[in-house]
Design a protein around this motif. Sequence first.
Motif, mmCIF file in Angstrom:
data_model
loop_
_atom_site.group_PDB
_atom_site.id
_atom_site.type_symbol
_atom_site.label_atom_id
_atom_site.label_comp_id
_atom_site.label_asym_id
_atom_site.label_seq_id
_atom_site.Cartn_x
_atom_site.Cartn_y
_atom_site.Cartn_z
ATOM 1 N N PHE A 69 7.840 37.867 -35.527
ATOM 2 C CA PHE A 69 8.316 36.847 -36.466
ATOM 3 C C PHE A 69 9.505 36.117 -35.856
ATOM 4 C CE2 PHE A 69 6.507 40.373 -38.828
ATOM 5 C CZ PHE A 69 5.526 39.710 -39.545
ATOM 6 N N ASN A 70 9.390 34.808 -35.784
ATOM 7 C CA ASN A 70 10.471 33.959 -35.274
ATOM 8 C C ASN A 70 11.049 33.152 -36.418
ATOM 9 O OD1 ASN A 70 10.259 34.522 -32.398
ATOM 10 N ND2 ASN A 70 8.275 33.500 -32.526
ATOM 11 N N ASN A 71 12.298 33.439 -36.764
ATOM 12 C CA ASN A 71 13.008 32.669 -37.795
ATOM 13 C C ASN A 71 12.207 32.534 -39.089
ATOM 14 O OD1 ASN A 71 15.274 32.136 -36.064
ATOM 15 N ND2 ASN A 71 13.992 30.629 -35.017
ATOM 16 N N PRO A 104 10.162 36.560 -47.606
ATOM 17 C CA PRO A 104 8.851 36.490 -48.274
ATOM 18 C C PRO A 104 7.687 36.221 -47.322
ATOM 19 C CG PRO A 104 10.487 35.347 -49.580
ATOM 20 C CD PRO A 104 11.136 35.679 -48.256
ATOM 21 N N GLN A 105 7.926 35.476 -46.257
ATOM 22 C CA GLN A 105 6.856 35.218 -45.288
ATOM 23 C C GLN A 105 6.465 36.506 -44.554
ATOM 24 O OE1 GLN A 105 9.105 32.025 -43.350
ATOM 25 N NE2 GLN A 105 7.347 30.689 -43.732
ATOM 26 N N VAL A 106 7.465 37.314 -44.196
ATOM 27 C CA VAL A 106 7.193 38.593 -43.530
ATOM 28 C C VAL A 106 6.467 39.527 -44.491
ATOM 29 C CG1 VAL A 106 8.232 40.601 -42.412
ATOM 30 C CG2 VAL A 106 9.189 38.323 -42.005
ATOM 31 N N ARG A 118 1.465 42.157 -46.769
ATOM 32 C CA ARG A 118 0.493 42.231 -47.861
ATOM 33 C C ARG A 118 -0.926 42.000 -47.338
ATOM 34 N NH1 ARG A 118 1.525 39.103 -53.233
ATOM 35 N NH2 ARG A 118 2.569 37.758 -51.769
ATOM 36 N N ILE A 119 -1.079 41.014 -46.486
ATOM 37 C CA ILE A 119 -2.405 40.676 -45.966
ATOM 38 C C ILE A 119 -2.908 41.746 -44.996
ATOM 39 C CG2 ILE A 119 -3.644 39.039 -44.494
ATOM 40 C CD1 ILE A 119 -1.718 36.867 -45.700
ATOM 41 N N SER A 120 -2.052 42.184 -44.089
ATOM 42 C CA SER A 120 -2.493 43.087 -43.029
ATOM 43 C C SER A 120 -2.584 44.543 -43.466
ATOM 44 C CB SER A 120 -1.568 42.974 -41.820
ATOM 45 O OG SER A 120 -0.281 43.456 -42.138
ATOM 46 N N SER A 121 -1.792 44.947 -44.442
ATOM 47 C CA SER A 121 -1.716 46.367 -44.794
ATOM 48 C C SER A 121 -2.076 46.678 -46.247
ATOM 49 C CB SER A 121 -0.298 46.880 -44.517
ATOM 50 O OG SER A 121 0.053 46.673 -43.184
ATOM 51 N N ARG A 122 -2.474 45.654 -47.004
ATOM 52 C CA ARG A 122 -2.810 45.856 -48.424
ATOM 53 C C ARG A 122 -1.647 46.485 -49.183
ATOM 54 N NH1 ARG A 122 -7.233 44.626 -50.426
ATOM 55 N NH2 ARG A 122 -7.322 46.283 -51.973
ATOM 56 N N ILE A 123 -0.477 45.927 -48.939
ATOM 57 C CA ILE A 123 0.736 46.334 -49.640
ATOM 58 C C ILE A 123 1.189 45.149 -50.484
ATOM 59 C CG2 ILE A 123 3.174 46.926 -49.368
ATOM 60 C CD1 ILE A 123 2.434 48.215 -46.692
ATOM 61 N N ASP A 124 1.483 45.389 -51.749
ATOM 62 C CA ASP A 124 2.028 44.327 -52.583
ATOM 63 C C ASP A 124 3.509 44.591 -52.785
ATOM 64 O OD1 ASP A 124 2.023 41.960 -53.914
ATOM 65 O OD2 ASP A 124 0.819 42.641 -55.605
ATOM 66 N N TYR A 125 4.225 43.573 -53.206
ATOM 67 C CA TYR A 125 5.670 43.711 -53.355
ATOM 68 C C TYR A 125 6.191 42.887 -54.517
ATOM 69 C CZ TYR A 125 6.142 39.080 -51.236
ATOM 70 O OH TYR A 125 6.055 37.732 -50.981
ATOM 71 N N SER A 126 7.350 43.265 -54.985
ATOM 72 C CA SER A 126 8.116 42.446 -55.915
ATOM 73 C C SER A 126 9.562 42.499 -55.463
ATOM 74 C CB SER A 126 7.961 42.936 -57.356
ATOM 75 O OG SER A 126 8.418 44.260 -57.476
ATOM 76 N N ILE A 127 10.298 41.436 -55.732
ATOM 77 C CA ILE A 127 11.697 41.357 -55.326
ATOM 78 C C ILE A 127 12.550 41.295 -56.583
ATOM 79 C CG2 ILE A 127 13.433 40.012 -54.095
ATOM 80 C CD1 ILE A 127 11.184 38.980 -52.277
ATOM 81 N N LYS A 128 13.528 42.204 -56.669
ATOM 82 C CA LYS A 128 14.425 42.269 -57.826
ATOM 83 C C LYS A 128 15.858 42.089 -57.365
ATOM 84 C CE LYS A 128 11.508 45.669 -60.118
ATOM 85 N NZ LYS A 128 11.453 46.994 -60.730
#
Length: 85
Positions: free
Chosen positions: A41-43, A47-49, A54-64
């Motif tokens: 990842f460059n700059n 959320p982009q990372v 999410r796409i590559s590892s089937r992990i979802d996330y939320s940010i609090k």
Amino acid sequence: GRLVFKETPLPEVLGCLANFYNVDFKVMDPVINSYRFTGTFNNRQLPQVLDYLRISSRIDYSIKRMEIDDSLSEQREQVVLHKIK
């Protein structure tokens, strides 16, 4: 501004991301800790990372947002990760 991971254990990836983006991570499904991750990842914004995770590892996330110290009005974000079923 460059992050490089090659078959890196996810707990190590999260530690690096926590330091780089000044956030905390909370893993809800322990199986996530067994994952490995490859990516460069460059700059990129956090959320982009996380979207790539999410796409590559089937992990979802939320940010609090978390209040750290009321007297100083410090805020820090917590990223909660869980496995997509």
